[in-house]
Design an enzyme around this catalytic site. Sequence first.
Site, PDB file in Angstrom:
ATOM      1  N   GLY A 106       0.860  -1.191   0.000  1.00 14.88           N
ATOM      2  CA  GLY A 106       0.000   0.000   0.000  1.00 14.88           C
ATOM      3  C   GLY A 106       0.887   1.228   0.000  1.00 14.88           C
ATOM      4  O   GLY A 106       0.757   2.074  -0.880  1.00 14.88           O
ATOM      5  N   GLY A 145       3.423   4.533  -9.449  1.00 15.05           N
ATOM      6  CA  GLY A 145       3.734   5.072  -8.121  1.00 15.05           C
ATOM      7  C   GLY A 145       4.922   4.361  -7.492  1.00 15.05           C
ATOM      8  O   GLY A 145       5.818   5.000  -6.932  1.00 15.05           O
ATOM      9  N   ASN A 174       0.487   2.156 -17.099  1.00 19.83           N
ATOM     10  CA  ASN A 174      -0.773   2.704 -17.626  1.00 19.83           C
ATOM     11  C   ASN A 174      -0.744   4.224 -17.763  1.00 19.83           C
ATOM     12  O   ASN A 174      -1.735   4.843 -18.121  1.00 19.83           O
ATOM     13  CB  ASN A 174      -1.966   2.250 -16.767  1.00 19.83           C
ATOM     14  CG  ASN A 174      -1.875   2.736 -15.338  1.00 19.83           C
ATOM     15  OD1 ASN A 174      -1.061   3.604 -15.015  1.00 19.83           O
ATOM     16  ND2 ASN A 174      -2.688   2.173 -14.462  1.00 19.83           N
ATOM     17  N   ILE A 176      -0.941   6.551 -15.794  1.00 21.70           N
ATOM     18  CA  ILE A 176      -1.910   7.301 -14.977  1.00 21.70           C
ATOM     19  C   ILE A 176      -1.554   7.132 -13.504  1.00 21.70           C
ATOM     20  O   ILE A 176      -1.249   6.017 -13.058  1.00 21.70           O
ATOM     21  CB  ILE A 176      -3.349   6.766 -15.214  1.00 21.70           C
ATOM     22  CG1 ILE A 176      -3.860   7.176 -16.593  1.00 21.70           C
ATOM     23  CG2 ILE A 176      -4.323   7.249 -14.134  1.00 21.70           C
ATOM     24  CD1 ILE A 176      -4.205   8.647 -16.764  1.00 21.70           C
ATOM     25  N   HIS A 248      -9.082   5.323 -11.034  1.00 22.97           N
ATOM     26  CA  HIS A 248      -8.050   4.813 -10.117  1.00 22.97           C
ATOM     27  C   HIS A 248      -8.631   4.282  -8.812  1.00 22.97           C
ATOM     28  O   HIS A 248      -8.379   3.157  -8.417  1.00 22.97           O
ATOM     29  CB  HIS A 248      -7.004   5.889  -9.796  1.00 22.97           C
ATOM     30  CG  HIS A 248      -6.170   5.548  -8.601  1.00 22.97           C
ATOM     31  ND1 HIS A 248      -4.992   4.849  -8.682  1.00 22.97           N
ATOM     32  CD2 HIS A 248      -6.377   5.770  -7.276  1.00 22.97           C
ATOM     33  CE1 HIS A 248      -4.500   4.669  -7.469  1.00 22.97           C
ATOM     34  NE2 HIS A 248      -5.319   5.223  -6.594  1.00 22.97           N
ATOM     35  N   GLU A 395      19.526   2.931   3.046  1.00 23.34           N
ATOM     36  CA  GLU A 395      18.873   2.528   4.298  1.00 23.34           C
ATOM     37  C   GLU A 395      17.429   2.080   4.090  1.00 23.34           C
ATOM     38  O   GLU A 395      16.985   1.079   4.662  1.00 23.34           O
ATOM     39  CB  GLU A 395      18.909   3.673   5.319  1.00 23.34           C
ATOM     40  CG  GLU A 395      20.302   4.053   5.808  1.00 23.34           C
ATOM     41  CD  GLU A 395      21.011   5.034   4.885  1.00 23.34           C
ATOM     42  OE1 GLU A 395      20.408   5.460   3.870  1.00 23.34           O
ATOM     43  OE2 GLU A 395      22.175   5.390   5.167  1.00 23.34           O
ATOM     44  N   PHE A 421      19.695   7.910  11.232  1.00 19.26           N
ATOM     45  CA  PHE A 421      19.169   7.545   9.917  1.00 19.26           C
ATOM     46  C   PHE A 421      18.017   6.540  10.001  1.00 19.26           C
ATOM     47  O   PHE A 421      17.543   6.049   8.968  1.00 19.26           O
ATOM     48  CB  PHE A 421      20.289   7.054   9.002  1.00 19.26           C
ATOM     49  CG  PHE A 421      21.375   8.087   8.814  1.00 19.26           C
ATOM     50  CD1 PHE A 421      21.045   9.425   8.614  1.00 19.26           C
ATOM     51  CD2 PHE A 421      22.714   7.745   8.867  1.00 19.26           C
ATOM     52  CE1 PHE A 421      22.032  10.395   8.471  1.00 19.26           C
ATOM     53  CE2 PHE A 421      23.708   8.711   8.730  1.00 19.26           C
ATOM     54  CZ  PHE A 421      23.366  10.034   8.533  1.00 19.26           C
ATOM     55  N   ASP A 453      30.878  14.817  14.839  1.00 16.49           N
ATOM     56  CA  ASP A 453      30.076  14.811  13.601  1.00 16.49           C
ATOM     57  C   ASP A 453      28.915  15.800  13.670  1.00 16.49           C
ATOM     58  O   ASP A 453      28.325  16.153  12.641  1.00 16.49           O
ATOM     59  CB  ASP A 453      29.557  13.404  13.277  1.00 16.49           C
ATOM     60  CG  ASP A 453      30.547  12.620  12.419  1.00 16.49           C
ATOM     61  OD1 ASP A 453      31.501  13.243  11.904  1.00 16.49           O
ATOM     62  OD2 ASP A 453      30.364  11.399  12.264  1.00 16.49           O
ATOM     63  N   ARG A 504      28.515   5.288  20.585  1.00 13.78           N
ATOM     64  CA  ARG A 504      29.840   5.317  19.956  1.00 13.78           C
ATOM     65  C   ARG A 504      30.910   5.297  21.040  1.00 13.78           C
ATOM     66  O   ARG A 504      31.963   4.688  20.904  1.00 13.78           O
ATOM     67  CB  ARG A 504      29.997   6.587  19.122  1.00 13.78           C
ATOM     68  CG  ARG A 504      31.375   6.707  18.518  1.00 13.78           C
ATOM     69  CD  ARG A 504      31.644   8.079  17.916  1.00 13.78           C
ATOM     70  NE  ARG A 504      32.975   8.103  17.365  1.00 13.78           N
ATOM     71  CZ  ARG A 504      33.767   9.157  17.361  1.00 13.78           C
ATOM     72  NH1 ARG A 504      33.349  10.296  17.879  1.00 13.78           N
ATOM     73  NH2 ARG A 504      34.964   9.095  16.852  1.00 13.78           N
TER      74      ARG A 504
HETATM   75  C1  LIG Z   1       4.082   6.119  -0.372  1.00 11.85           C
HETATM   76  C2  LIG Z   1       2.711   6.386  -0.881  1.00 11.85           C
HETATM   77  N1  LIG Z   1       2.391   7.627  -1.286  1.00 11.85           N
HETATM   78  C3  LIG Z   1       1.141   7.894  -1.723  1.00 11.85           C
HETATM   79  C4  LIG Z   1       0.193   6.918  -1.760  1.00 11.85           C
HETATM   80  C5  LIG Z   1      -1.219   7.234  -2.201  1.00 11.85           C
HETATM   81  N2  LIG Z   1      -1.469   6.622  -3.526  1.00 11.85           N
HETATM   82  C6  LIG Z   1      -2.091   5.467  -3.651  1.00 11.85           C
HETATM   83  S1  LIG Z   1      -2.181   4.941  -5.244  1.00 11.85           S
HETATM   84  C7  LIG Z   1      -1.384   6.333  -5.785  1.00 11.85           C
HETATM   85  C8  LIG Z   1      -1.120   6.530  -7.248  1.00 11.85           C
HETATM   86  C9  LIG Z   1      -0.468   5.355  -7.769  1.00 11.85           C
HETATM   87  O1  LIG Z   1      -0.368   5.413  -9.111  1.00 11.85           O
HETATM   88  P1  LIG Z   1      -0.036   4.087  -9.864  1.00 11.85           P
HETATM   89  O2  LIG Z   1       0.948   3.308  -9.100  1.00 11.85           O
HETATM   90  O3  LIG Z   1       0.294   4.439 -11.253  1.00 11.85           O
HETATM   91  O4  LIG Z   1      -1.383   3.269  -9.768  1.00 11.85           O
HETATM   92  P2  LIG Z   1      -2.607   3.248 -10.804  1.00 11.85           P
HETATM   93  O5  LIG Z   1      -3.410   4.475 -10.523  1.00 11.85           O
HETATM   94  O6  LIG Z   1      -2.047   3.226 -12.156  1.00 11.85           O
HETATM   95  O7  LIG Z   1      -3.321   2.008 -10.409  1.00 11.85           O
HETATM   96  C10 LIG Z   1      -1.061   7.162  -4.717  1.00 11.85           C
HETATM   97  C11 LIG Z   1      -0.369   8.455  -4.858  1.00 11.85           C
HETATM   98  C12 LIG Z   1       0.581   5.629  -1.334  1.00 11.85           C
HETATM   99  N3  LIG Z   1      -0.282   4.621  -1.320  1.00 11.85           N
HETATM  100  N4  LIG Z   1       1.837   5.390  -0.939  1.00 11.85           N
HETATM  101 MG   LIG Z   2      -0.399   4.077 -13.036  1.00 14.65          MG
END
Ligand SMILES: Cc1ncc(C[n+]2csc(CCOP(=O)(O)OP(=O)(O)O)c2C)c(N)n1
Ligand SMILES: [Mg+2]
Length: 645
Positions: A106, A145, A174, A176, A248, A395, A421, A453, A504
């Site tokens: 997710g 994404g 896709n 999008i 979406h 990391e 970190f 540091d 450290r």
């Molecule tokens: C780290 C993170 N940031 C934001 C989101 C919210 N989010 C869910 S789906 C999505 C867009 C994803 O686009 P893509 O992977 O192209 O999926 P598609 O719409 O093509 O199914 C976002 C920004 C998330 N789930 N995880």
């Molecule tokens: Mg997409």
Amino acid sequence: MPSARWRSTRWSRRSPAIPACPWAWPTWRRRSSPFLKFDAADPRWPDRDRFVLSAGHGSMLLYALLNLTGHAGMGIEEIRRFRQLHSPAAGHPEFGEHPGIETTTGPLGQGLANAVGMALAERMLAARFGKSLVDHRTWVIAGDGCLQEGISHEAASLAGHLQLDKLTVLYDDNQITIDGDTSLSFTDDTLKRFAAYGWAVRRVDGHDAEAVASALAWATRVNKPVLLACRTIIGFSAPTKAGTAGSHGSPLGAAEAAAAKSAMGWNHPAFEVPEGLRERWEAAGKRGGGTRRAWLKRLAKHPMQAEFERALAGRLPEAWHEPLAALRAKTAADMPKIASRIASQRALEALVPAVPEMVGGSADLTGSNNTNVKGIPAVTAGNFAGRYIHWGVREHGMAAAMNGMALHGGIIPYSGTFLVFADYMRPAIRLAALMRQRVIHVLTHDSIGLGEDGPTHQPVETLAGLRCIPNLAVFRPGDAMETAECWELAVKRADGPSVLALSRQNLTPFRTDSGENRCARGGYVVEEASGERRATLIATGSEVPLALVARAALEADGIPTAVVSLPSWELFAAQDASYREQVLGDALRVGIEAAVGFGWERWLGPEGIFIGMGGFGASAPAEDLFRHFGITADAVVAAVKKRLG
Ligand SMILES: Cc1ncc(C[n+]2csc(CCOP(=O)(O)OP(=O)(O)O)c2C)c(N)n1
Ligand SMILES: [Mg+2]
């Protein structure tokens, strides 16, 4: 407005070229397609292929496939209860909700990095137990994404470097994302990017099942990790929403959904799988049965059967803690004045040879984190028989890949970096905690005690930030004995991740006993007051020795004072109230920690005093910094006296 790229595809948004209904597809589509090795009768079969839906928002794809392939526990009722309380069909795939869900996804990009860890675990276990027991692949579906997220760079770069050739990513290309066309924000040449990492790449028409199948077949033959950029249309066949961000996340709506179904030739009521179709899917779910049974026979005859089963079940070897007990006895006798990072290395020297599933590593700070153990070789592209991973300066990718290794089973990963970190790893640490995975992070240089540091490297808020993650055990041991004890607890902790915050600088030892693991209760009285307590000094890590110096001065001035060490707040909070009260006492409570006081109210109450950091640190020798920021025995004594009057 559809982009030029959009128009260049062979579909138009309004009238996609829809293939014939899937159940009427040609025979090859119905044959025993061997790509995903699994058996619905035992979704946890250790030699199954791993399938990771990194684009976790597409969770219904996974649930529907689990249902259709005949997995128990994902019936149509569960599917109907999609995203409802207690349904295994949660909004995003949740590890533990159903045995067919390999990992929680997710947070975009995490699944891809988990998969890299799984693929690495497979190679390492194959090197240890042989191909007859371990020979499976890892498949991923990732979206735009996932590939936009920075973690995808770290994970893919590592997979390319290690040439994890049994890893295949299907990129749902896709064009999008939620805000619209990817041209708004994403003009990478993804294929070139992955090719540069050392992956084999191909572009595929994602709606041409035959083309996808032949690309998958190709992927199983090439000796590199594979990225298949599958060009698809989101919301395929929906008359007005196909190819748009509108499909979406929100439901298509009744009319649009009906039109989409009818365009695909699907005329069945919702939640009904037509006769004949379910049987075919269930047959696919059983296809791997023979392979699994043959594997079980091999396992039964395998000389390493018991060891394989033990490691995969997450059970520690029988005598795993004996070398550690010997180390603790020696530590009690020698009372070494060493940094807790050095004490950690000694603990690892006792643990790693005794626990063959422990796999170490560091994000390019091996010499500082002291995570290496002499004689334990590193993993390289050509040789996965090692047990140490040079993760590079990655990391986030490291922590997420470690989650994948733990999820794969048969490996207890531990890593190293600087405590500050931890923030670079936080999303993956959080998921390890959520998924209850045994992943251990050695986080050294844990305060202003690291010195020169300076403030960029001196954690002040980090401990508080980690302590508020549910199911994460945060250990901050105060001397070599406590470090060995905390290591023991972290390794034993099978249902969640642990971090060890280590110094450290050298620490004056205070523990002379080695019998009972006193850190196991999270907090305990190190030195009781000589008479009725007037003050209780409560400290963690490097501030415990400081508290003991303050106690000596207060006792000399006739103020009976106890010192409490609180190496793990989580374990202490889990004790019964009477134990906690007895340890913390009724006298004035003083918390001492070289970090911000956020959270300390929990132990100090409204009347307590906190001595620690009020803001960021500075660059200087450690001793000067402790003096500058007022974290000294003198300051503790003065604060107690002032309050007691
Ligand atoms: C780290 C993170 N940031 C934001 C989101 C919210 N989010 C869910 S789906 C999505 C867009 C994803 O686009 P893509 O992977 O192209 O999926 P598609 O719409 O093509 O199914 C976002 C920004 C998330 N789930 N995880
Ligand atoms: Mg997409």
